[in-house]
Design a protein around this motif. Sequence first.
Motif, PDB file in Angstrom:
ATOM      1  N   ARG A  60       0.843  -1.192   0.000  1.00 37.76           N
ATOM      2  CA  ARG A  60       0.000   0.000   0.000  1.00 37.76           C
ATOM      3  C   ARG A  60       0.875   1.238   0.000  1.00 37.76           C
ATOM      4  O   ARG A  60       2.089   1.151   0.219  1.00 37.76           O
ATOM      5  CB  ARG A  60      -0.908   0.032   1.228  1.00 37.76           C
ATOM      6  CG  ARG A  60      -0.155   0.267   2.537  1.00 37.76           C
ATOM      7  CD  ARG A  60      -1.094   0.305   3.728  1.00 37.76           C
ATOM      8  NE  ARG A  60      -0.413   0.626   4.985  1.00 37.76           N
ATOM      9  CZ  ARG A  60      -0.285   1.849   5.477  1.00 37.76           C
ATOM     10  NH1 ARG A  60      -0.787   2.894   4.822  1.00 37.76           N
ATOM     11  NH2 ARG A  60       0.352   2.057   6.623  1.00 37.76           N
ATOM     12  N   ARG A 103       3.150   0.801  -9.173  1.00 39.79           N
ATOM     13  CA  ARG A 103       2.417  -0.469  -9.314  1.00 39.79           C
ATOM     14  C   ARG A 103       2.947  -1.266 -10.498  1.00 39.79           C
ATOM     15  O   ARG A 103       3.086  -2.494 -10.414  1.00 39.79           O
ATOM     16  CB  ARG A 103       0.925  -0.183  -9.486  1.00 39.79           C
ATOM     17  CG  ARG A 103       0.260   0.441  -8.253  1.00 39.79           C
ATOM     18  CD  ARG A 103      -1.229   0.646  -8.483  1.00 39.79           C
ATOM     19  NE  ARG A 103      -1.840   1.385  -7.368  1.00 39.79           N
ATOM     20  CZ  ARG A 103      -2.405   2.572  -7.491  1.00 39.79           C
ATOM     21  NH1 ARG A 103      -2.448   3.191  -8.684  1.00 39.79           N
ATOM     22  NH2 ARG A 103      -2.938   3.167  -6.438  1.00 39.79           N
ATOM     23  N   TYR A 110      -4.286  -2.935  -9.162  1.00 40.40           N
ATOM     24  CA  TYR A 110      -5.086  -1.969  -8.414  1.00 40.40           C
ATOM     25  C   TYR A 110      -6.553  -2.158  -8.789  1.00 40.40           C
ATOM     26  O   TYR A 110      -6.984  -1.816  -9.881  1.00 40.40           O
ATOM     27  CB  TYR A 110      -4.630  -0.542  -8.720  1.00 40.40           C
ATOM     28  CG  TYR A 110      -5.429   0.518  -7.985  1.00 40.40           C
ATOM     29  CD1 TYR A 110      -5.317   0.645  -6.606  1.00 40.40           C
ATOM     30  CD2 TYR A 110      -6.285   1.379  -8.671  1.00 40.40           C
ATOM     31  CE1 TYR A 110      -6.043   1.607  -5.917  1.00 40.40           C
ATOM     32  CE2 TYR A 110      -7.009   2.354  -7.998  1.00 40.40           C
ATOM     33  CZ  TYR A 110      -6.888   2.462  -6.621  1.00 40.40           C
ATOM     34  OH  TYR A 110      -7.609   3.410  -5.936  1.00 40.40           O
ATOM     35  N   ASP A 111      -7.293  -2.776  -7.897  1.00 39.18           N
ATOM     36  CA  ASP A 111      -8.728  -2.993  -8.106  1.00 39.18           C
ATOM     37  C   ASP A 111      -9.395  -2.963  -6.739  1.00 39.18           C
ATOM     38  O   ASP A 111      -9.617  -3.990  -6.108  1.00 39.18           O
ATOM     39  CB  ASP A 111      -8.967  -4.334  -8.793  1.00 39.18           C
ATOM     40  CG  ASP A 111     -10.419  -4.524  -9.213  1.00 39.18           C
ATOM     41  OD1 ASP A 111     -11.288  -3.813  -8.671  1.00 39.18           O
ATOM     42  OD2 ASP A 111     -10.680  -5.404 -10.077  1.00 39.18           O
ATOM     43  N   GLN A 112      -9.720  -1.758  -6.279  1.00 36.51           N
ATOM     44  CA  GLN A 112     -10.247  -1.597  -4.935  1.00 36.51           C
ATOM     45  C   GLN A 112     -11.617  -2.237  -4.756  1.00 36.51           C
ATOM     46  O   GLN A 112     -11.937  -2.758  -3.684  1.00 36.51           O
ATOM     47  CB  GLN A 112     -10.309  -0.117  -4.562  1.00 36.51           C
ATOM     48  CG  GLN A 112      -8.945   0.502  -4.282  1.00 36.51           C
ATOM     49  CD  GLN A 112      -8.270  -0.126  -3.084  1.00 36.51           C
ATOM     50  OE1 GLN A 112      -8.578   0.189  -1.937  1.00 36.51           O
ATOM     51  NE2 GLN A 112      -7.334  -1.033  -3.339  1.00 36.51           N
ATOM     52  N   ALA A 115     -10.914  -5.846  -4.207  1.00 31.58           N
ATOM     53  CA  ALA A 115     -10.282  -6.012  -2.899  1.00 31.58           C
ATOM     54  C   ALA A 115     -11.318  -5.917  -1.786  1.00 31.58           C
ATOM     55  O   ALA A 115     -11.317  -6.722  -0.840  1.00 31.58           O
ATOM     56  CB  ALA A 115      -9.188  -4.971  -2.697  1.00 31.58           C
ATOM     57  N   ARG A 116     -12.247  -4.952  -1.909  1.00 29.22           N
ATOM     58  CA  ARG A 116     -13.283  -4.820  -0.886  1.00 29.22           C
ATOM     59  C   ARG A 116     -14.249  -6.005  -0.907  1.00 29.22           C
ATOM     60  O   ARG A 116     -14.704  -6.468   0.139  1.00 29.22           O
ATOM     61  CB  ARG A 116     -14.048  -3.503  -1.088  1.00 29.22           C
ATOM     62  CG  ARG A 116     -13.260  -2.263  -0.686  1.00 29.22           C
ATOM     63  CD  ARG A 116     -14.159  -1.031  -0.619  1.00 29.22           C
ATOM     64  NE  ARG A 116     -14.634  -0.647  -1.941  1.00 29.22           N
ATOM     65  CZ  ARG A 116     -14.003   0.209  -2.741  1.00 29.22           C
ATOM     66  NH1 ARG A 116     -12.858   0.764  -2.356  1.00 29.22           N
ATOM     67  NH2 ARG A 116     -14.499   0.525  -3.917  1.00 29.22           N
ATOM     68  N   VAL A 144      -6.801 -10.604   0.715  1.00 30.28           N
ATOM     69  CA  VAL A 144      -6.483  -9.590  -0.304  1.00 30.28           C
ATOM     70  C   VAL A 144      -5.038  -9.717  -0.765  1.00 30.28           C
ATOM     71  O   VAL A 144      -4.746  -9.656  -1.961  1.00 30.28           O
ATOM     72  CB  VAL A 144      -6.763  -8.174   0.250  1.00 30.28           C
ATOM     73  CG1 VAL A 144      -6.299  -7.101  -0.740  1.00 30.28           C
ATOM     74  CG2 VAL A 144      -8.255  -8.006   0.537  1.00 30.28           C
ATOM     75  N   GLU A 150      -3.835  -4.538  -4.210  1.00 32.26           N
ATOM     76  CA  GLU A 150      -3.429  -3.473  -3.304  1.00 32.26           C
ATOM     77  C   GLU A 150      -4.412  -3.393  -2.155  1.00 32.26           C
ATOM     78  O   GLU A 150      -5.631  -3.506  -2.346  1.00 32.26           O
ATOM     79  CB  GLU A 150      -3.374  -2.143  -4.055  1.00 32.26           C
ATOM     80  CG  GLU A 150      -2.856  -0.983  -3.224  1.00 32.26           C
ATOM     81  CD  GLU A 150      -2.685   0.282  -4.051  1.00 32.26           C
ATOM     82  OE1 GLU A 150      -3.091   1.359  -3.564  1.00 32.26           O
ATOM     83  OE2 GLU A 150      -2.160   0.191  -5.184  1.00 32.26           O
ATOM     84  N   PRO A 152      -6.859  -2.084   0.703  1.00 31.82           N
ATOM     85  CA  PRO A 152      -7.683  -0.907   1.007  1.00 31.82           C
ATOM     86  C   PRO A 152      -7.139  -0.195   2.237  1.00 31.82           C
ATOM     87  O   PRO A 152      -6.336  -0.750   2.989  1.00 31.82           O
ATOM     88  CB  PRO A 152      -9.066  -1.507   1.288  1.00 31.82           C
ATOM     89  CG  PRO A 152      -9.022  -2.894   0.739  1.00 31.82           C
ATOM     90  CD  PRO A 152      -7.597  -3.345   0.839  1.00 31.82           C
ATOM     91  N   THR A 156     -11.146   1.614   5.983  1.00 30.88           N
ATOM     92  CA  THR A 156     -12.132   0.863   5.207  1.00 30.88           C
ATOM     93  C   THR A 156     -12.338  -0.526   5.782  1.00 30.88           C
ATOM     94  O   THR A 156     -13.465  -0.991   5.983  1.00 30.88           O
ATOM     95  CB  THR A 156     -11.694   0.762   3.738  1.00 30.88           C
ATOM     96  OG1 THR A 156     -11.569   2.080   3.190  1.00 30.88           O
ATOM     97  CG2 THR A 156     -12.682  -0.042   2.919  1.00 30.88           C
TER      98      THR A 156
END
Length: 613
Positions: A60, A103, A110-112, A115-116, A144, A150, A152, A156
């Motif tokens: 991160r 990255r 990077y795919d938030q 990831a969430r 994750v 990446e 969060p 979060t």
Amino acid sequence: MTSIERTAYPRFKRLITAHELHLFFAPTREEAAWAAERMDSDGHQLALLPALKSYQRMGRFPKPDEYPEMVVDFVRRAVELSEGTMPLWATGRTAERQRTDVRRRVGATYDQAEARRLAEGSIRKEAAAKNRPADLINIALERVVGAGLELPAFSTLDAMASAVRKEVNTSICTGIHDRMSAVERAGLLRLLEERDADGTTQYNRLKKSAQSPTWSHFKRLITHLDWVDRLGDTGVWMDGVASRKVTDFAGEADAADASELKAYAPVKRVALMACLARKARMPERTLIGICARTAYWVEWWRRFGPPSGNDPKLADPFGRYVLTTFVKGTNMGPYEAARHIPGVSGHELAYTANRHFSLVLLNEAIADLVNAHARLDISQAWGDGTAVAADGTHMDTYLDNLLAETSVRYGKPGGIAYHHISDTYIALFTHFIPCGVWEAVYIIEGLLKNSSEVKPTTVHADTQGQSLPVFSLAHLLGFDLMPRIRNWKGLTFYRPSKTTWVGFGNQGVIADNDPVEQEKAMKFNSLLANAVIFHNALDIAEIVRQLLEEGWEISPEDLAHISPYLTEHIKRFGEYSTHELGIEPEAYDPKLDVDFTPLRDQDLTTAGLGQAA
């Protein structure tokens, strides 16, 4: 909000050693050239390179105010930027382009949203069995990171864990509540109002543990269990509820008195009391400067907290937890200790010990010290962690409890503190067991419950380790059981006991009659003893460094003759000043410029252990 320090969420340590700086934050020539190509000033390079190294380490991008000055200064000196250069942190689109470059270089995705999604799914699945928010966040982190995504932001994950945990717990409590009849719910709630002859509520009666195994106490226990059974079928109430969840809910109920429990929402109140009733059917069994410094260094104190899993609402949790560990580890007792420690009452110490320390958390804290000790170079002088010695020490207790027996060997009542001691001198695991059992049955249990990174493959024991079934299980589980066989002549290995020297309070008698509290007393003692051993190992290493600087030649064989079981320099008695709680120590150095390879080429069983002991 959960404290980030209580989780595995990657962050900068408060104390970063020189070895860690070189290992994690030293840019390579290629990385320095890469940053120089993309940045038009030294200041921007000094912002990009720490971001790159931190991303490689943490997965991160830390905020600018998170970077420790020592890390930034180390990177500046490593790439030979002029003294006085300050990092120029980019903002907006420029910052996002730099993050994209990092990255790509690292090869991260990077795919938030994904990831969430993964984090929430893993939290929801585990929340059915786990209750501490920090544990749920750690599960999400593992999921994750395993997906190569990446991370969060911590906020979060914290908000997610809190929301999902509340939702799942509400569902579980509702299920328990609905599986009870109206009469059963009313019967449980009456326990908070109705009082016994001694003036205490019947709710306190529900929390009582078994006494010593006499015939009169046995009949009294049967009467108590019949009374519990009349409350309702707890098996039906807990249908589909994970046993760990039942234990956690029961622990939360057990830590609250009747007036506190009345403040809970009705559904949760009934559910927690039901879990406590279920637990009544299946009871479970389970020195100030040194303590403070090891707590700063290893942060084992962060393992503790209230049974709800929330952050402690203490003004100074660090100080309170360190003092409680000292008091309970020495077996002094909270009220006797309060007479010698200014600024704290016996009630405060007793409250913290009872409500913020559990067997699970004590085992985790012990494992933290075991792992930190294993990473010290000096520990290689004594062993490599592959061998462990298992033996018991008689501990005096009162008779009026379930585990106490009169020992034929010692001629007095008590129990056995059964320890698994690593070849590096540290205590891996401790049980409190009755005097009359054959100790071999606890050898395997201690190894299976050892949660540290030190995994022994050879177990040495005395004649109590002889057991054909245990030999068979040891073979199936892949470790060598090597007890001293009765009537055989040969080498006997000895290991001095640090725990009895540390636990000097109350003349060595365990005053509590609750088996869980007796087990906790053993683990407090092991935690404090491990802190002493870890601190002694650091002191020995520092003296060795001073001797090396003075031109002395130190061989690993010399160090193998030294034991970290040193006590002459430690003050046990007198007024216990708490000023050391507020002194933050310098970072310790785990590295030692001594080649321990020759020791590993020897037979540690016959040479290393025999000489060191």
